[in-house]
Design a protein around this motif. Structure first.
Motif, PDB file in Angstrom:
ATOM      1  N   MET A   1       0.839  -1.181   0.000  1.00 13.50           N
ATOM      2  CA  MET A   1       0.000   0.000   0.000  1.00 13.50           C
ATOM      3  C   MET A   1       0.889   1.251   0.000  1.00 13.50           C
ATOM      4  N   PRO A   2       0.470   2.282  -0.672  1.00 14.76           N
ATOM      5  CA  PRO A   2       1.192   3.559  -0.649  1.00 14.76           C
ATOM      6  C   PRO A   2       0.934   4.327   0.661  1.00 14.76           C
ATOM      7  N   PHE A   3       1.873   5.175   1.001  1.00 13.90           N
ATOM      8  CA  PHE A   3       1.794   5.953   2.234  1.00 13.90           C
ATOM      9  C   PHE A   3       2.260   7.381   2.008  1.00 13.90           C
ATOM     10  N   MET A   4       1.709   8.290   2.800  1.00 11.99           N
ATOM     11  CA  MET A   4       2.261   9.632   2.992  1.00 11.99           C
ATOM     12  C   MET A   4       2.809   9.617   4.405  1.00 11.99           C
ATOM     13  N   TYR A   5       4.000  10.171   4.584  1.00 14.13           N
ATOM     14  CA  TYR A   5       4.627  10.116   5.898  1.00 14.13           C
ATOM     15  C   TYR A   5       5.276  11.450   6.243  1.00 14.13           C
ATOM     16  N   ILE A   6       5.463  11.657   7.540  1.00 15.29           N
ATOM     17  CA  ILE A   6       6.199  12.823   8.034  1.00 15.29           C
ATOM     18  C   ILE A   6       7.304  12.296   8.934  1.00 15.29           C
ATOM     19  N   LEU A   7       8.524  12.784   8.691  1.00 15.22           N
ATOM     20  CA  LEU A   7       9.680  12.452   9.510  1.00 15.22           C
ATOM     21  C   LEU A   7      10.099  13.679  10.307  1.00 15.22           C
ATOM     22  N   ARG A   8      10.498  13.455  11.551  1.00 18.17           N
ATOM     23  CA  ARG A   8      11.108  14.537  12.337  1.00 18.17           C
ATOM     24  C   ARG A   8      12.612  14.369  12.219  1.00 18.17           C
ATOM     25  N   CYS A   9      13.271  15.446  11.824  1.00 20.01           N
ATOM     26  CA  CYS A   9      14.716  15.433  11.625  1.00 20.01           C
ATOM     27  C   CYS A   9      15.439  15.802  12.918  1.00 20.01           C
ATOM     28  N   GLY A  17       6.952  13.111   2.879  1.00 14.90           N
ATOM     29  CA  GLY A  17       7.178  12.348   1.662  1.00 14.90           C
ATOM     30  C   GLY A  17       6.059  11.352   1.417  1.00 14.90           C
ATOM     31  N   SER A  18       6.177  10.630   0.310  1.00 13.93           N
ATOM     32  CA  SER A  18       5.237   9.548  -0.001  1.00 13.93           C
ATOM     33  C   SER A  18       6.031   8.395  -0.593  1.00 13.93           C
ATOM     34  N   THR A  19       5.487   7.202  -0.455  1.00 11.22           N
ATOM     35  CA  THR A  19       6.185   6.019  -0.932  1.00 11.22           C
ATOM     36  C   THR A  19       5.209   4.882  -1.182  1.00 11.22           C
ATOM     37  N   LEU A  27      12.127   4.667   5.845  1.00 18.01           N
ATOM     38  CA  LEU A  27      12.812   5.372   6.936  1.00 18.01           C
ATOM     39  C   LEU A  27      14.273   4.946   6.992  1.00 18.01           C
ATOM     40  N   TRP A  28      14.536   3.646   6.876  1.00 16.30           N
ATOM     41  CA  TRP A  28      15.915   3.155   6.881  1.00 16.30           C
ATOM     42  C   TRP A  28      16.704   3.794   5.741  1.00 16.30           C
ATOM     43  N   GLU A  29      16.096   3.872   4.556  1.00 14.84           N
ATOM     44  CA  GLU A  29      16.782   4.489   3.413  1.00 14.84           C
ATOM     45  C   GLU A  29      17.130   5.944   3.696  1.00 14.84           C
ATOM     46  N   HIS A  30      16.190   6.683   4.273  1.00 15.52           N
ATOM     47  CA  HIS A  30      16.466   8.090   4.618  1.00 15.52           C
ATOM     48  C   HIS A  30      17.621   8.193   5.612  1.00 15.52           C
ATOM     49  N   ASN A  31      17.699   7.253   6.539  1.00 12.41           N
ATOM     50  CA  ASN A  31      18.720   7.309   7.587  1.00 12.41           C
ATOM     51  C   ASN A  31      20.071   6.736   7.184  1.00 12.41           C
ATOM     52  N   TYR A  51       4.492  10.382  11.656  1.00 16.12           N
ATOM     53  CA  TYR A  51       3.124  10.378  11.140  1.00 16.12           C
ATOM     54  C   TYR A  51       3.059   9.543   9.871  1.00 16.12           C
ATOM     55  N   LEU A  52       1.928   8.840   9.707  1.00 16.84           N
ATOM     56  CA  LEU A  52       1.765   7.953   8.559  1.00 16.84           C
ATOM     57  C   LEU A  52       0.293   7.884   8.171  1.00 16.84           C
ATOM     58  N   GLU A  53       0.009   8.028   6.878  1.00 16.92           N
ATOM     59  CA  GLU A  53      -1.337   7.832   6.326  1.00 16.92           C
ATOM     60  C   GLU A  53      -1.226   6.818   5.196  1.00 16.92           C
ATOM     61  N   GLU A  54      -2.173   5.898   5.143  1.00 15.34           N
ATOM     62  CA  GLU A  54      -2.187   4.864   4.114  1.00 15.34           C
ATOM     63  C   GLU A  54      -3.216   5.210   3.033  1.00 15.34           C
ATOM     64  N   PHE A  55      -2.891   4.887   1.782  1.00  8.72           N
ATOM     65  CA  PHE A  55      -3.752   5.185   0.638  1.00  8.72           C
ATOM     66  C   PHE A  55      -3.899   3.958  -0.252  1.00  8.72           C
ATOM     67  N   GLU A  56      -4.928   3.975  -1.069  1.00  9.58           N
ATOM     68  CA  GLU A  56      -5.149   2.895  -2.022  1.00  9.58           C
ATOM     69  C   GLU A  56      -4.216   3.002  -3.227  1.00  9.58           C
ATOM     70  N   ARG A  57      -3.910   4.249  -3.620  1.00 10.94           N
ATOM     71  CA  ARG A  57      -3.097   4.467  -4.836  1.00 10.94           C
ATOM     72  C   ARG A  57      -1.965   5.451  -4.544  1.00 10.94           C
ATOM     73  N   ILE A  58      -0.853   5.274  -5.223  1.00 16.11           N
ATOM     74  CA  ILE A  58       0.312   6.134  -5.010  1.00 16.11           C
ATOM     75  C   ILE A  58       0.027   7.575  -5.403  1.00 16.11           C
ATOM     76  N   ASP A  59      -0.803   7.800  -6.423  1.00 18.89           N
ATOM     77  CA  ASP A  59      -1.075   9.184  -6.814  1.00 18.89           C
ATOM     78  C   ASP A  59      -1.839   9.916  -5.717  1.00 18.89           C
ATOM     79  N   ALA A  60      -2.671   9.224  -4.960  1.00 16.57           N
ATOM     80  CA  ALA A  60      -3.378   9.851  -3.836  1.00 16.57           C
ATOM     81  C   ALA A  60      -2.401  10.177  -2.708  1.00 16.57           C
ATOM     82  N   ALA A  61      -1.462   9.280  -2.439  1.00 17.09           N
ATOM     83  CA  ALA A  61      -0.447   9.534  -1.415  1.00 17.09           C
ATOM     84  C   ALA A  61       0.429  10.718  -1.820  1.00 17.09           C
TER      85      ALA A  61
END
Length: 100
Positions: A1-9, A17-19, A27-31, A51-61
């Motif tokens: 499933m696609p996701f929109m996420y927020i990372l605290r730096c 971001g979205s993935t 997250l591992w890739e970012h780190n 923060y994380l939100e799940e979506f049905e399609r990547i374009d929505a994320a």
């Protein structure tokens, strides 16, 4: 499933971001991965998924990512904290007088 996420730096800033990958892998890739991490996050490691939100399609994320990227820090913080009821007030421009 696609996701929109927020990372605290490390510096306290937020990265949105979205993935379509597993969020923990992303997250591992970012780190850890110099080639797959966003340029913004490389110098602000370590990062924490807040923060994380799940979506049905990547374009929505991706659309949600772009929407949240335009938000103020206060509005992002309200989303992270689960204070959705505060979002309309935080959406007002600074010049707009408060409703009476």
């Amino acid at each position: 499933m696609p996701f929109m996420y927020i990372l605290r730096c490390r510096d306290g800033s937020y990265y949105t971001g979205s993935t379509d990958k597993d969020p923990e892998l992303r997250l591992w890739e970012h780190n850890h991965d110099e080639h797959l991490a966003a340029r913004y996050t490389i110098k602000r490691r370590p990062l924490v998924l807040v923060y994380l939100e799940e979506f049905e399609r990547i374009d929505a994320a991706f659309a949600r990512e772009k929407q949240v990227q335009r938000w103020s820090r206060a509005k992002k913080q309200a989303l992270i904290d689960g204070r959705g009821h505060d979002l309309p007030v935080l959406s007002r421009t600074r010049r707009e007088p408060p409703a009476r």
